[in-house]
Design an enzyme around this catalytic site. Structure first.
Site, short mmCIF file in Angstrom:
data_model
loop_
_atom_site.label_atom_id
_atom_site.label_comp_id
_atom_site.label_asym_id
_atom_site.label_seq_id
_atom_site.Cartn_x
_atom_site.Cartn_y
_atom_site.Cartn_z
N PHE A 70 37.44 17.48 29.40
CA PHE A 70 36.50 18.66 29.35
C PHE A 70 35.05 18.13 28.81
CE2 PHE A 70 35.06 21.78 26.32
CZ PHE A 70 33.91 22.55 27.05
N ASP B 154 40.18 6.55 30.86
CA ASP B 154 41.24 7.92 30.63
C ASP B 154 42.54 7.52 31.01
OD1 ASP B 154 41.99 10.58 30.70
OD2 ASP B 154 39.86 11.08 30.12
N ASP C 297 45.04 3.54 28.74
CA ASP C 297 45.25 4.14 27.38
C ASP C 297 44.50 3.35 26.56
OD1 ASP C 297 46.59 5.28 25.33
OD2 ASP C 297 48.35 5.64 26.41
N THR D 160 46.81 7.62 19.49
CA THR D 160 45.73 7.72 20.18
C THR D 160 44.65 7.53 19.48
OG1 THR D 160 46.92 9.01 22.11
CG2 THR D 160 44.31 9.07 21.78
N TYR E 242 47.09 15.72 14.72
CA TYR E 242 45.76 15.63 15.26
C TYR E 242 44.62 15.64 13.87
CZ TYR E 242 41.49 17.49 17.74
OH TYR E 242 39.97 17.76 18.27
N TYR F 126 34.85 -0.10 9.07
CA TYR F 126 34.22 -1.51 9.92
C TYR F 126 33.00 -1.29 9.67
CZ TYR F 126 38.43 -2.66 13.27
OH TYR F 126 39.58 -3.15 13.66
P1 NAD Z 1 40.30 17.09 26.66
O1 NAD Z 1 41.86 17.10 26.35
O2 NAD Z 1 39.75 17.73 27.88
O3 NAD Z 1 39.76 15.53 26.79
C1 NAD Z 1 40.53 14.59 26.09
C2 NAD Z 1 40.55 13.26 27.14
O4 NAD Z 1 41.11 12.19 26.54
C3 NAD Z 1 41.24 13.80 28.56
O5 NAD Z 1 40.69 13.48 29.55
C4 NAD Z 1 42.70 13.02 28.10
O6 NAD Z 1 43.36 12.61 29.32
C5 NAD Z 1 42.32 11.62 27.53
N1 NAD Z 1 43.11 11.00 26.36
C6 NAD Z 1 44.19 11.52 25.89
N2 NAD Z 1 44.85 10.56 25.34
C7 NAD Z 1 44.15 9.26 25.87
C8 NAD Z 1 44.67 8.09 25.71
N3 NAD Z 1 45.87 7.80 24.67
N4 NAD Z 1 44.03 7.01 26.23
C9 NAD Z 1 43.11 7.29 27.15
N5 NAD Z 1 42.53 8.78 27.52
C10 NAD Z 1 43.16 9.54 26.70
O7 NAD Z 1 39.65 17.61 25.31
P2 NAD Z 1 38.19 17.71 25.00
O8 NAD Z 1 38.24 19.25 24.58
O9 NAD Z 1 37.26 17.33 26.03
O10 NAD Z 1 37.85 16.86 23.65
C11 NAD Z 1 37.17 15.76 23.63
C12 NAD Z 1 37.14 15.03 22.37
O11 NAD Z 1 36.34 15.85 21.42
C13 NAD Z 1 38.43 14.74 21.49
O12 NAD Z 1 38.51 13.64 20.94
C14 NAD Z 1 38.62 16.10 20.73
O13 NAD Z 1 39.20 15.80 19.82
C15 NAD Z 1 36.90 16.21 20.11
N6 NAD Z 1 36.88 17.82 20.02
C16 NAD Z 1 36.79 18.54 20.96
C17 NAD Z 1 36.50 20.13 20.47
C18 NAD Z 1 36.61 21.03 21.54
O14 NAD Z 1 36.43 22.14 21.24
N7 NAD Z 1 36.58 20.97 22.75
C19 NAD Z 1 36.38 20.33 19.13
C20 NAD Z 1 36.34 19.22 18.36
C21 NAD Z 1 36.79 17.88 18.64
#
Ligand code: NAD
Ligand code: UDP
Length: 320
Positions: free
Chosen positions: A14, A34, A59, A93, A146, A160
């Site tokens: 997203f 991804d 991954d 992850t 998480y 790092y």
């Molecule tokens: P999302 O689940 O839509 O996107 C996460 C993406 O990471 C997905 O496309 C998924 O396929 C990919 N992914 C997961 N595990 C993976 C792996 N091992 N290797 C490669 N790709 C992998 O979530 P999002 O809402 O788009 O969130 C994106 C980032 O922002 C995340 O790190 C999330 O923790 C952080 N975040 C989002 C929010 C929110 O409200 N959306 C809030 C706080 C933090």
């Protein structure tokens, strides 16, 4: 402005897909890495075949090399339903992914931005949350995979940085919504909007007095870009909307914006659900000149419009 080689992990998700849109629009070359655990090729389909865009299905738990200038590390499922479905994979992850991205930054000299989260504050005892607050996380709860994974990733970034001089940026993202949220991710905005549009009851867990604040995805992307472009500032910095509302209030706003006649149904409260959350964005204002531009209701209207189109395309939604 443009011209950088940028790696976005989690770029088919997203938030990541909106960031990819922005980077390409600004003239950068983008590698989107991804494994599609929660993301989708559909989110980036409009860039397939573009000369400056490359999708790599892979991954982050494995090392990766590419000569890049910037790394945005977003790979990690974000919704409680998704990240709890395979908690060990979620920890791997966050932790292994961060190590591999920091190693890549160490090798290439790239700047690396970690997408951290307000969840590092857990069920906060300080309100609103400033970056100096260390948090109140239960490591053995279902949210631990998480929260602790993200906390460890922050630790790694700073180790790092101190140990090897890696150029890091850490943003702590608060609840965000917008087009391309996964329909099945169980987050409150997507649940309420879909329920309202499909004429189903809006499911409020508990009495609805818990609070959150909701930012629109375009504001988040702007904040992340500003963070990446700012010199001499590692963060962590909060990126969120300080407009705090209760979950019951959110349900009522979604009903008003959609014009739905769905009822509000209270279900049992969720264990270890953070009681209140509101970003203090003083630091982001000072260091990045950033604050959200999209008001809560205006953002909700855009998200509703997107879900409405999605349902209409499927022949579902109001009246169907
Ligand atoms: P999302 O689940 O839509 O996107 C996460 C993406 O990471 C997905 O496309 C998924 O396929 C990919 N992914 C997961 N595990 C993976 C792996 N091992 N290797 C490669 N790709 C992998 O979530 P999002 O809402 O788009 O969130 C994106 C980032 O922002 C995340 O790190 C999330 O923790 C952080 N975040 C989002 C929010 C929110 O409200 N959306 C809030 C706080 C933090
Ligand atoms: N929530 C709710 N009904 C739903 C989904 C979520 O009442 O259908 C509540 C959830 O218990 C939490 C808040 O809404 O208190 C925000 O949940 P979300 O999963 O969106 O994000 P969180 O901030 O908890 O990570």
């Amino acid at each position: 402005m443009g011209g950088r080689r940028v790696l976005v992990t989690g770029g088919a998700g997203f938030v990541g897909s909106h960031l990819v849109d922005r980077l390409l629009r600004d003239g950068h070359d983008v590698i989107c890495l991804d494994n599609l655990r929660t993301g989708s090729r559909r989110n980036i389909a409009h860039h397939e075949g573009e000369r400056r865009f490359l999708f790599v299905e892979r991954d982050v738990q494995s090392p990766f090399f590419a000569p890049v200038d910037w790394i945005f590390n977003l790979a990690c499922p974000a919704s409680p339903v998704h990240y709890q479905s395979d908690p060990v994979d979620t920890v791997r992850t966050s932790v292994l992914g961060m190590i591999h991205m920091l190693d890549l930054a160490k090798q290439t000299g790239a700047r690396v931005l970690q997408a951290s989260t307000s969840e590092v504050y857990g069920d906060p005892l300080e309100h609103p949350q400033t970056e100096s607050y260390w948090g109140n996380v239960n490591p053995i709860s279902r949210r631990g995979c998480y929260d602790e994974g993200k906390r460890c990733a922050e630790t790694l970034a700073f180790d790092y940085h101190r140990g090897f001089g890696v150029d890091i940026r850490v943003v702590r993202i608060f609840n965000t919504h917008g087009p391309r949220m996964a329909r099945d991710d169980g987050r409150v905005v997507s649940n309420f909007v879909l329920q309202a549009l499909m004429g189903r009851p809006l499911t409020v867990y508990g009495d609805g007095t818990l609070t959150r604040s909701f930012q629109y995805v375009d504001d988040l992307v702007e904040g992340m870009m500003r963070m990446m472009e700012t010199e001499d500032f590692t963060g962590p910095v909060n990126l969120g909307n300080p407009d705090e509302i209760t979950i019951l209030e959110l349900a009522q706003r979604v009903l008003r914006i959609t014009g739905s006649r769905s009822e509000i149904r209270h279900l049992p409260a969720v264990d270890h659900d953070p009681q209140q959350r509101r970003a203090d964005i003083t630091l982001a204002r000072q260091r990045l000149g950033w604050s959200p531009k999209v008001a809560t209701d205006a953002g909700l209207e855009r998200t509703v419009a997107w879900f409405r189109n999605e349902l209409a395309a499927d022949g579902r939604g109001e009246g169907a």
